[in-house]
Design a protein around this motif. Structure first.
Motif, PDB file in Angstrom:
ATOM      1  N   THR A 175     -13.250  -1.299   3.810  1.00  0.00           N
ATOM      2  CA  THR A 175     -14.236  -0.225   3.699  1.00  0.00           C
ATOM      3  C   THR A 175     -14.495   0.343   5.079  1.00  0.00           C
ATOM      4  O   THR A 175     -14.674  -0.406   6.048  1.00  0.00           O
ATOM      5  N   THR A 176     -14.511   1.671   5.187  1.00  0.00           N
ATOM      6  CA  THR A 176     -14.848   2.342   6.431  1.00  0.00           C
ATOM      7  C   THR A 176     -15.463   3.684   6.091  1.00  0.00           C
ATOM      8  O   THR A 176     -15.021   4.361   5.158  1.00  0.00           O
ATOM      9  N   GLY A 177     -16.527   4.028   6.818  1.00  0.00           N
ATOM     10  CA  GLY A 177     -17.185   5.302   6.570  1.00  0.00           C
ATOM     11  C   GLY A 177     -17.783   5.404   5.182  1.00  0.00           C
ATOM     12  O   GLY A 177     -17.888   6.507   4.642  1.00  0.00           O
ATOM     13  N   GLY A 178     -18.160   4.274   4.576  1.00  0.00           N
ATOM     14  CA  GLY A 178     -18.766   4.301   3.250  1.00  0.00           C
ATOM     15  C   GLY A 178     -17.773   4.460   2.113  1.00  0.00           C
ATOM     16  O   GLY A 178     -18.178   4.578   0.956  1.00  0.00           O
ATOM     17  N   ARG A 179     -16.456   4.437   2.383  1.00  0.00           N
ATOM     18  CA  ARG A 179     -15.431   4.579   1.349  1.00  0.00           C
ATOM     19  C   ARG A 179     -14.535   3.339   1.352  1.00  0.00           C
ATOM     20  O   ARG A 179     -14.186   2.819   2.414  1.00  0.00           O
ATOM     21  N   THR A 180     -14.142   2.877   0.165  1.00  0.00           N
ATOM     22  CA  THR A 180     -13.343   1.660   0.021  1.00  0.00           C
ATOM     23  C   THR A 180     -11.910   2.042  -0.342  1.00  0.00           C
ATOM     24  O   THR A 180     -11.699   2.862  -1.234  1.00  0.00           O
ATOM     25  N   TRP A 181     -10.976   1.393   0.357  1.00  0.00           N
ATOM     26  CA  TRP A 181      -9.560   1.747   0.220  1.00  0.00           C
ATOM     27  C   TRP A 181      -8.719   0.501  -0.069  1.00  0.00           C
ATOM     28  O   TRP A 181      -9.107  -0.612   0.269  1.00  0.00           O
ATOM     29  N   ARG A 182      -7.530   0.741  -0.639  1.00  0.00           N
ATOM     30  CA  ARG A 182      -6.541  -0.322  -0.858  1.00  0.00           C
ATOM     31  C   ARG A 182      -5.155   0.226  -0.492  1.00  0.00           C
ATOM     32  O   ARG A 182      -4.777   1.313  -0.916  1.00  0.00           O
ATOM     33  N   ILE A 183      -4.440  -0.559   0.329  1.00  0.00           N
ATOM     34  CA  ILE A 183      -3.079  -0.193   0.737  1.00  0.00           C
ATOM     35  C   ILE A 183      -2.130  -1.254   0.195  1.00  0.00           C
ATOM     36  O   ILE A 183      -2.387  -2.456   0.350  1.00  0.00           O
ATOM     37  N   GLU A 184      -1.029  -0.829  -0.394  1.00  0.00           N
ATOM     38  CA  GLU A 184       0.046  -1.727  -0.839  1.00  0.00           C
ATOM     39  C   GLU A 184       1.321  -1.273  -0.136  1.00  0.00           C
ATOM     40  O   GLU A 184       1.727  -0.125  -0.262  1.00  0.00           O
ATOM     41  N   ARG A 185       1.946  -2.171   0.628  1.00  0.00           N
ATOM     42  CA  ARG A 185       3.105  -1.787   1.436  1.00  0.00           C
ATOM     43  C   ARG A 185       4.195  -2.854   1.341  1.00  0.00           C
ATOM     44  O   ARG A 185       3.895  -4.056   1.320  1.00  0.00           O
ATOM     45  N   SER A 186       5.458  -2.420   1.276  1.00  0.00           N
ATOM     46  CA  SER A 186       6.625  -3.310   1.246  1.00  0.00           C
ATOM     47  C   SER A 186       7.606  -2.851   2.311  1.00  0.00           C
ATOM     48  O   SER A 186       7.826  -1.646   2.459  1.00  0.00           O
ATOM     49  N   PRO A 187       8.250  -3.796   3.037  1.00  0.00           N
ATOM     50  CA  PRO A 187       9.260  -3.406   4.033  1.00  0.00           C
ATOM     51  C   PRO A 187      10.607  -3.158   3.362  1.00  0.00           C
ATOM     52  O   PRO A 187      10.797  -3.442   2.178  1.00  0.00           O
ATOM     53  N   GLU A 188      11.530  -2.665   4.111  1.00  0.00           N
ATOM     54  CA  GLU A 188      12.888  -2.503   3.604  1.00  0.00           C
ATOM     55  C   GLU A 188      13.593  -3.861   3.599  1.00  0.00           C
ATOM     56  O   GLU A 188      13.496  -4.620   4.559  1.00  0.00           O
ATOM     57  N   PHE A 189      14.283  -4.190   2.507  1.00  0.00           N
ATOM     58  CA  PHE A 189      15.051  -5.435   2.434  1.00  0.00           C
ATOM     59  C   PHE A 189      16.168  -5.240   1.419  1.00  0.00           C
ATOM     60  O   PHE A 189      16.241  -4.215   0.730  1.00  0.00           O
ATOM     61  N   PHE A 190      17.053  -6.235   1.326  1.00  0.00           N
ATOM     62  CA  PHE A 190      18.184  -6.151   0.413  1.00  0.00           C
ATOM     63  C   PHE A 190      17.877  -6.943  -0.867  1.00  0.00           C
ATOM     64  O   PHE A 190      17.423  -8.092  -0.805  1.00  0.00           O
ATOM     65  N   ARG A 191      18.141  -6.331  -2.013  1.00  0.00           N
ATOM     66  CA  ARG A 191      17.932  -6.953  -3.315  1.00  0.00           C
ATOM     67  C   ARG A 191      19.239  -6.911  -4.105  1.00  0.00           C
ATOM     68  O   ARG A 191      20.130  -6.117  -3.806  1.00  0.00           O
ATOM     69  N   PRO A 192      19.417  -7.770  -5.116  1.00  0.00           N
ATOM     70  CA  PRO A 192      20.641  -7.747  -5.923  1.00  0.00           C
ATOM     71  C   PRO A 192      20.771  -6.418  -6.673  1.00  0.00           C
ATOM     72  O   PRO A 192      19.778  -5.815  -7.090  1.00  0.00           O
ATOM     73  N   LYS A 193      22.007  -5.963  -6.818  1.00  0.00           N
ATOM     74  CA  LYS A 193      22.248  -4.733  -7.571  1.00  0.00           C
ATOM     75  C   LYS A 193      21.935  -4.939  -9.054  1.00  0.00           C
ATOM     76  O   LYS A 193      22.181  -6.016  -9.600  1.00  0.00           O
TER      77      LYS A 193
END
Length: 998
Positions: A85-103
């Motif tokens: 929360t900042t400035g009276g507003r509440t936020w949520r961030i969801e972040r993923s890095p680059e990685f290798f996954r099976p095709k």
């Protein structure tokens, strides 16, 4: 800014999803993050920084791909979620890095792009505000207002960042402050001013060179009209000489102008006399020429009369021209028609052996054309008799081929059922053998991984033992260095009185008590410790501490690597794994061969099914084709016999129907030509008679005796025009000559020609004198104008140079001052001056904390003392020691003192940076630093300072291994390693979903 919740999955040492509920510590205000070395305490702070800015402080050189947990399976996700929360507003961030996954399709791996999403809580629901990393970054700048560097200085105080600012050199501290306060623009001001300084000086030099060039050129122009200056004249003397030369040149130009005007008047008078005499001589010559011309014209009067008679006869004969031409054409046509008639009569007589008039010939042509019309269709039939017979033969051959194909298809259909049974039996056996391929492939992959890990266990165990031995040795050296440093400090404090007494002078006030008399000063012992001794011991202690920390990190890595290898090997030996792998690979080869055979047999069975369907379709097609061919053969045979009989009747005695038609058409052509020739001869004879009669009528009307006389008088249009022109020219010339001669005779001119040679010579002399005067005037005027223009340009350039020089001097003074040159005794640049003011404010805020933690012994102070060897100055930091009353360098502090001063400076820097960023409220603060360098009393003081930070609802998280802090801080967050090697988060009294997942 208050951080509520952190969720970590597949990140760093955390495999399963972990949830850190920071609101659980809001009542305590301060909590401890504890756990074994390498468990992942600092990874929680890395996750917070990554969620906000997409990178972590400890991985700035390694790239985002290192953030993915080594324990994560290929299908496992990697994600960090942060709620704040900042400035009276509440936020949520969801972040993923680059990685290798099976095709998803096929084998191998494919890159999973970095992702980021940001939501805002509105009325209890999360509303999406950004869905791409770039959009999230932009929104973070708007919502938080801090860069990553500022965030790491004011909220997330990571390892190694405390002392960096305190112990930095002037230029290093400037670089950090520039980033935090955005003062790079002052450096750009400096560069811009320096460019303006160089440009101004260059313009002054360029204008000076141009002025010198103008003076040299002007002096060369005026050298022959004014006495040159002697010696080495000054610039002003040269400019004055050029001015006087210009005045002299203007006077000479005026004299040349007067001379030119006088020469012009003389030339005008001479040209007037010569013009008058020339006009009288011209009239005399025109009179004599007119007399001669008139005599010649009068002599040609008889010739012109004959031409006029010839012209009149030609005009009367002109109406006879058209009838004459028509009669000639009619005669030629008659002769041609008679010749054609003779030729046609001869051709027809040779072909038919008979003569006839045009009507009989027309009757013959009509009957022949009817016979030809009846034979034409049979000519076409005759040409295709052979082709129709060949077609009939081909149809019979096709019928025989269709019969053979039908027999072959019946034979192949009988063999298909047995072939199907053979393929299906082999396919069932191959399917059963290939069913184990996937399981055996997975077994080979697992065994290969375990074998590689088992082979590395011995070497990793040796490396672990070596790292442990090195750690013990580094620990011993660190303890010895700390003991030695503490001993030297104690001995120095004990001998401080003697050191102060050595500086006392009778009659001067004591720096401690102020007395001017010193009855019993203390003495220094033989083993007195100097500042250099303490500094040397402190440097050795820091070096030993750094070596210990490096050895500890190396041992942690070696221990973790060895444990990972043992777990990956599954507790089996290299020999067991090798034997198992060989047996499994044999099974894999058998299963792969069966799978290949299965694919081949499946394709063969599919081909057999298709062949059976194709045979049925082909057999039906062949039967229909045979029926159609039989019907076509019967119809073609009947038509061929009928066409042969009709052609034989039409051929008659000729070789072919076509030959009979050609012979008949030849007779038709000859008959037609003979009839047309008879008619054309009759028409031509009548036209010739009519044309002869019309010619005679025209001759009579023109007034000629006969046609030959009229034809002889004819002239062409060009000849008639030429006759008219010659007659008209003679008449016009005769009248004009008589008129001209009459006009000149009336002026009574002398018979002898007037002489003009003397007047022409006078004009040439006057013109030469005038040309010379013009040239002299032009030269003098151009020189005068050039010098006058040079004087103006030189005066303007002299004035402009003075103005440019004054401007350049002013710009140079400003540029040198801003760049720390010239009279700037501190060598302090403008940017440094601005940052120095910020640094003073930071130091003031830091001293509030440092005074409490050091019992008012130490106080940081900003110094702008001139640096050694001309280096830039203005951002120095030193420590005022109240025990000695002297300032000392920050490097002279002990490890614990350095930590306290660095912590105070970091907190002061955080307060100032926060205020510069718009007054952001810091409701959550993390400190990741070694509190182990503090003694018990100093640790208590530091804890009291940190305890004050939680006033006003602030929550402070501390990462430390110190046992005393575990006792003083009841609220704790533990990071534990599981037996499998990855880590999990435990919060006392807080339900952990991730723990349940494990």
């Amino acid at each position: 800014m208050r951080i509520h919740r952190v969720e970590i999955e597949g990140f760093g040492p955390f495999r399963a999803r972990q949830t850190v509920d920071l609101d659980a510590y809001a009542d305590d205000g301060i909590f401890l993050i504890s756990g074994r070395t390498g468990a992942g305490k600092s990874s929680i702070l890395d996750a917070i920084c990554f969620a906000l800015y997409g990178s972590a402080p400890r991985y700035e050189d390694g790239g985002d791909k290192r953030l993915r947990s080594d324990h994560a399976e290929p299908e496992d996700p990697t994600e960090v979620a942060l709620e704040f929360t900042t400035g009276g507003r509440t936020w949520r961030i969801e972040r993923s890095p680059e990685f290798f996954r099976p095709k998803k399709r096929g084998e191998g791996f494919t890159p999973q792009k970095a992702e980021a999403r940001m939501f805002e809580r509105v009325d209890g629901e999360w509303i999406g505000r950004a869905s791409r990393p770039v959009d999230v970054g932009t929104l973070i700048d708007e919502v938080i207002g801090l860069t990553q560097q500022q965030f790491l200085q004011v909220i997330l105080l990571a390892q190694g960042r405390f002392a960096r600012f305190l112990l930095a050199k002037n230029d290093e501290r400037q670089a950090l402050l520039r980033t935090l306060f955005g003062t790079k623009r002052f450096e750009e001001y400096e560069k811009a001013l320096d460019e303006r300084r160089k440009d101004a000086l260059a313009r002054v030099e360029s204008q000076g060179q141009a002025l010198t060039a103008r003076l040299d050129h002007a002096e060369g122009t005026a050298r022959d009209i004014l006495e040159p200056l002697d010696g080495d004249p000054s610039l002003d003397e040269r400019i004055g000489w050029i001015g006087r030369a210009a005045l002299r040149a203007r006077h000479l130009a005026e004299e040349a102008d007067a001379h030119q005007q006088q020469a012009m008047r003389a030339l005008t008078a001479a040209e007037a006399v010569h013009s008058e005499r020339t006009a009288q001589r011209d009239k005399q010559q025109r009179r004599d020429t007119a007399r001669e011309t008139l005599a010649g014209l009068e002599e040609r009067a008889g010739e012109i009369a004959a031409l006029r008679a010839e012209r009149d006869a030609a005009q009367r004969a002109e109406p006879v021209r058209a009838p004459k031409d028509a009669a000639g054409r009619a005669l030629v046509a008659l002769n041609a028609a008679n010749d054609s008639l003779d030729d046609a009569r001869a051709s027809w007589g040779d072909a038919a052996q008979a003569h006839g008039d045009a009507a009989a010939l027309d009757e013959f042509i009509g009957a022949a054309q009817q016979r030809i019309g009846g034979w034409l269709p049979l000519r076409e039939v005759e040409t295709r008799l052979d082709l129709d017979e060949q077609t009939l033969v081909a149809l019979r051959e096709q019928a025989q081929d269709a019969a053979r194909r039908a027999t072959d298809l019946d034979e192949r259909a009988k063999a298909l059922p047995a072939e199907r049974e053979r393929i299906q039996a082999a396919l069932d056996r191959a399917t059963h053998a290939a069913a184990t391929l996937d399981s055996v492939t997975q077994s080979v992959t697992v065994l290969e991984t375990q074998l590689a890990a088992a082979r590395s266990v011995a070497a990793l165990a040796e490396a672990q033992r070596a790292a442990f031995d090195a750690l013990q040795q580094a620990k011993t050296r660190k303890a010895e260095a700390e003991t030695h440093h503490a001993d030297l400090q104690a001995r120095r404090f004990a001998g401080m009185a003697g050191e102060l007494a050595a500086e006392l002078v009778d009659g001067e006030a004591c720096a401690v008590c102020g007395s001017t008399s010193h009855p019993a000063p203390a003495t220094r012992g033989d083993d007195a410790v100097t500042v250099e001794d303490v500094d040397g011991a402190d440097a050795a202690r820091r070096e030993a501490t750094a070596a210990y920390e490096a050895a500890n990190a190396a041992y942690t890595d070696a221990d973790r690597t060895h444990s990972d290898a043992q777990k990956d090997a599954g507790g089996r030996t290299v020999d067991d794994l090798t034997a198992a792998l060989d047996a499994t690979r044999t099974e894999l080869e058998t299963a792969e061969a069966a799978a290949t055979e299965k694919e081949r047999l499946t394709a063969e069975r599919t081909a057999l099914d298709a062949e059976e369907q194709r045979h049925d379709a082909e057999r039906a097609t062949v039967i229909a084709e045979r029926s159609d061919l039989d019907a076509r053969i019967q119809a073609a045979s009947a038509a061929l016999e009928k066409d042969r009989a009709a052609v034989a009747e039409a051929r008659g005695d000729a070789d072919s129907v076509a030959a009979r038609i050609d012979a008949e058409q030849c007779l038709v052509v000859l008959a037609g030509a003979y009839a047309e020739a008879q008619r054309e001869a009759a028409r031509a004879e009548k036209a010739a008679v009519d044309a002869t009669e019309a010619l005679q009528v025209a001759v009579d009307e023109a007034g000629f005796d006969d046609a030959s006389a009229a034809i002889a008088a004819l002239r062409g249009a060009a000849e008639r025009a030429a006759l008219d022109a010659r007659i008209q020219d003679h008449d016009t010339a005769l009248a004009a000559t008589r008129s001209t001669l009459l006009e000149l005779e009336l002026e009574v001119l002398p018979e002898e020609l007037v002489d003009i040679a003397q007047s022409a010579a006078a004009v040439d002399d006057a013109k030469a004198a005038w040309s010379l005067a013009v040239k002299e005037h032009t030269t003098a005027s151009e020189r005068a104008r050039g010098l006058e223009d040079a004087v103006r340009r030189i005066d303007d350039a002299h004035t402009q140079i003075a103005e440019l020089a004054a401007e350049a001097a002013e710009i140079k003074r400003l540029a040198d001052t801003v760049a720390g040159r010239a009279n700037n005794s501190k060598r302090m640049k403008l940017e440094t001056f601005v940052l120095a003011a910020e640094l003073e404010e930071i130091v003031a805020a830091a001293n509030v904390r440092l005074g409490e933690m050091s019992a008012d012994r130490y106080r940081l102070q900003h110094t702008d003392a001139l640096a050694a060897r001309g280096a830039a100055s203005g951002l120095g930091l030193e420590v005022m020691d109240q025990f000695t009353g002297r300032a000392r360098p920050a490097h002279s502090l002990s490890g614990g003192e350095t930590f306290l001063a660095s912590l105070a400076l970091a907190l002061g820097l955080a307060e100032v940076v926060t205020s510069r960023a718009g007054g952001i409220r810091l409701d959550t603060l993390f400190i990741d630093e070694g509190f182990g360098s503090l003694d018990a009393e100093t640790l208590d003081t530091a804890m009291r300072t940190l305890d004050e930070l939680r006033q006003g609802g602030r929550t402070v998280g501390i990462i430390s291994h110190v046992e005393a802090m575990k006792e003083q801080i009841p609220a704790q967050l533990r990071v534990e390693q599981t037996p499998q090697g990855w880590s999990r988060v435990v919060q006392d009294g807080v339900h952990q979903h991730a723990a349940a997942a494990l």
